[in-house]
Design an enzyme around this catalytic site. Sequence first.
Site, PDB file in Angstrom:
ATOM      1  N   LYS A 112       0.816  -1.213   0.000  1.00 31.29           N
ATOM      2  CA  LYS A 112       0.000   0.000   0.000  1.00 31.29           C
ATOM      3  C   LYS A 112       0.855   1.272   0.000  1.00 31.29           C
ATOM      4  O   LYS A 112       0.433   2.311  -0.485  1.00 31.29           O
ATOM      5  CB  LYS A 112      -0.941   0.015   1.212  1.00 31.29           C
ATOM      6  CG  LYS A 112      -1.853  -1.199   1.373  1.00 31.29           C
ATOM      7  CD  LYS A 112      -2.874  -1.326   0.266  1.00 31.29           C
ATOM      8  CE  LYS A 112      -4.060  -2.227   0.622  1.00 31.29           C
ATOM      9  NZ  LYS A 112      -3.730  -3.617   0.940  1.00 31.29           N
TER      10      LYS A 112
HETATM   11  C1  LIG Z   1      -4.464  -4.791   0.650  1.00 32.69           C
HETATM   12  C2  LIG Z   1      -3.688  -6.028   0.615  1.00 32.69           C
HETATM   13  C3  LIG Z   1      -3.956  -7.050  -0.311  1.00 32.69           C
HETATM   14  C4  LIG Z   1      -5.111  -6.983  -1.267  1.00 32.69           C
HETATM   15  O1  LIG Z   1      -4.962  -5.953  -2.209  1.00 32.69           O
HETATM   16  P1  LIG Z   1      -6.240  -5.436  -3.016  1.00 32.69           P
HETATM   17  O2  LIG Z   1      -5.740  -4.334  -3.854  1.00 32.69           O
HETATM   18  O3  LIG Z   1      -7.229  -4.992  -1.990  1.00 32.69           O
HETATM   19  O4  LIG Z   1      -6.731  -6.601  -3.784  1.00 32.69           O
HETATM   20  C5  LIG Z   1      -3.107  -8.144  -0.338  1.00 32.69           C
HETATM   21  N1  LIG Z   1      -2.082  -8.265   0.524  1.00 32.69           N
HETATM   22  C6  LIG Z   1      -1.796  -7.312   1.436  1.00 32.69           C
HETATM   23  C7  LIG Z   1      -0.662  -7.515   2.366  1.00 32.69           C
HETATM   24  C8  LIG Z   1      -2.577  -6.162   1.506  1.00 32.69           C
HETATM   25  O5  LIG Z   1      -2.296  -5.214   2.412  1.00 32.69           O
END
Ligand SMILES: *Cc1c(COP(=O)(O)O)cnc(C)c1O
Length: 467
Positions: A112
């Site tokens: 993120k």
């Molecule tokens: C948010 C997240 C996901 C999923 O990503 P999306 O874009 O919501 O599909 C997978 N792994 C981790 C560690 C995340 O923080």
Amino acid sequence: MHYISTRGDAPPIGFFDAVLAGLAPDGGLYVPEVWPLLTADEIAGFAGRPYAEVAADILIRFAGDSLSHADALAITREAYAGFTHAAVTPLTQLDAGHWLLELHHGPTLAFKDVAMQMLARLYERALKARRRTLTIVCATSGDTGGAAVEALRGRANLRLVVLFPEGKISEVQRRFMTTATDANVRCVAMKGTFDDCQTIVKSLFQAQGFRESVDLSGVNSINWARIAAQVVYYFTAAVALGAPHRPIAFTVPTGNFGDAFAGYVAWKMGLPIERIVLATNSNDILARAIGEGRYARGPVQATQSPAMDIQIASNFERLYFEAVDRDGLETSRAMRAFSETGAIDIPPKALAAMRELFAAAGVSEADTARAIVTTLNESGALIDPHTAVGVAAARRVGPLHATTPMVVLSTAHAAKFPEAVTAAAGVAPPMPPSAQGLAERPERIDRLPGDIEAVKTYIRDFAEGSR
Ligand SMILES: *Cc1c(COP(=O)(O)O)cnc(C)c1O
């Protein structure tokens, strides 16, 4: 470059307006009016270049006239300067055919950060020009919240409210957001699941009077800039492994479908992606949608990979819109039907369009733990449970052709989920130096019932108090 809503009932707007708006006023999500297309030579030209430069090249394709190349480069250089790996998103090889794309070298150890660090700088720029103060609300399944707090804390003209489901995220995830001391940040523990938090956030956007009164914006992957930033690493990884002269396959651990949709966008822009495997945990709504053609919500189950404990994948709406040939009326009908009944059948033609690129697999808790152990034994890499879901799905489904490299997106650092990793592998993942001291810092948490009126009052008070 203009942005249109997936529900076809909002006026087209420019890049920065789409970034500031988050959700479109008709309840839809913004997508570019046309997909920018790169030639094979342009893609080949990314080889060997610093990540921030490739990111700037891609960012201006989405920003159009609203951002110069020099300004884009200033934004991406600053955004990625804080990453602890010089390659920003390095590849590591697991075996002859499998690679990990490590997306967790940012300040909060999950992918993120890649998008949020860029988004924060885009906000800053847009707000300076418009002289506005925004209230940003964010629902988090654990990692978005921390990344948003880290990227937005202390910034002028912004206040941030993070809603997270109490007791349903890891301690390290929680501490990354609750230990910030900045006055412009609030973290709120809610009763219920991530889906409940996300539904409240979407309702806040639909509440017209409220939206204007606090100047609301959103940093969830409903925000187009998040997707745009995540397109970049598909290009850098693919080019490093031989694209555009050779097709590449990806496996993406998915929950809200933002990261995977960014892969779809890279494909639309001309990157030869042979296949994207959607990897879900036992909350497998997306795996069932692609496998069976029915997009149907189930009860949310708590797993070792809490960031994917999601049963309403917001960005699926963007894929649906594409798969029905950008028919906003049909997308609007389908999404309303889904929110009312919890299930829709995907029209056969649309399903076939989705399956052109996507395959999917749901991974059990036992298989997730096994993938952590096997990866450690076979390659010496200690992976987190989300990445493990990806590795298990990649091995089960595989690329279309055996010789196509398979890149698994490693979405979090193992140290963010020490309990699950230690239980599976019998080894505790060391906390990277950049994140040490987290366990000792005091936390600040407010609590609210899972009720939209309570959230509205809370946000109004915060906005008025900090004016
Ligand atoms: C948010 C997240 C996901 C999923 O990503 P999306 O874009 O919501 O599909 C997978 N792994 C981790 C560690 C995340 O923080």
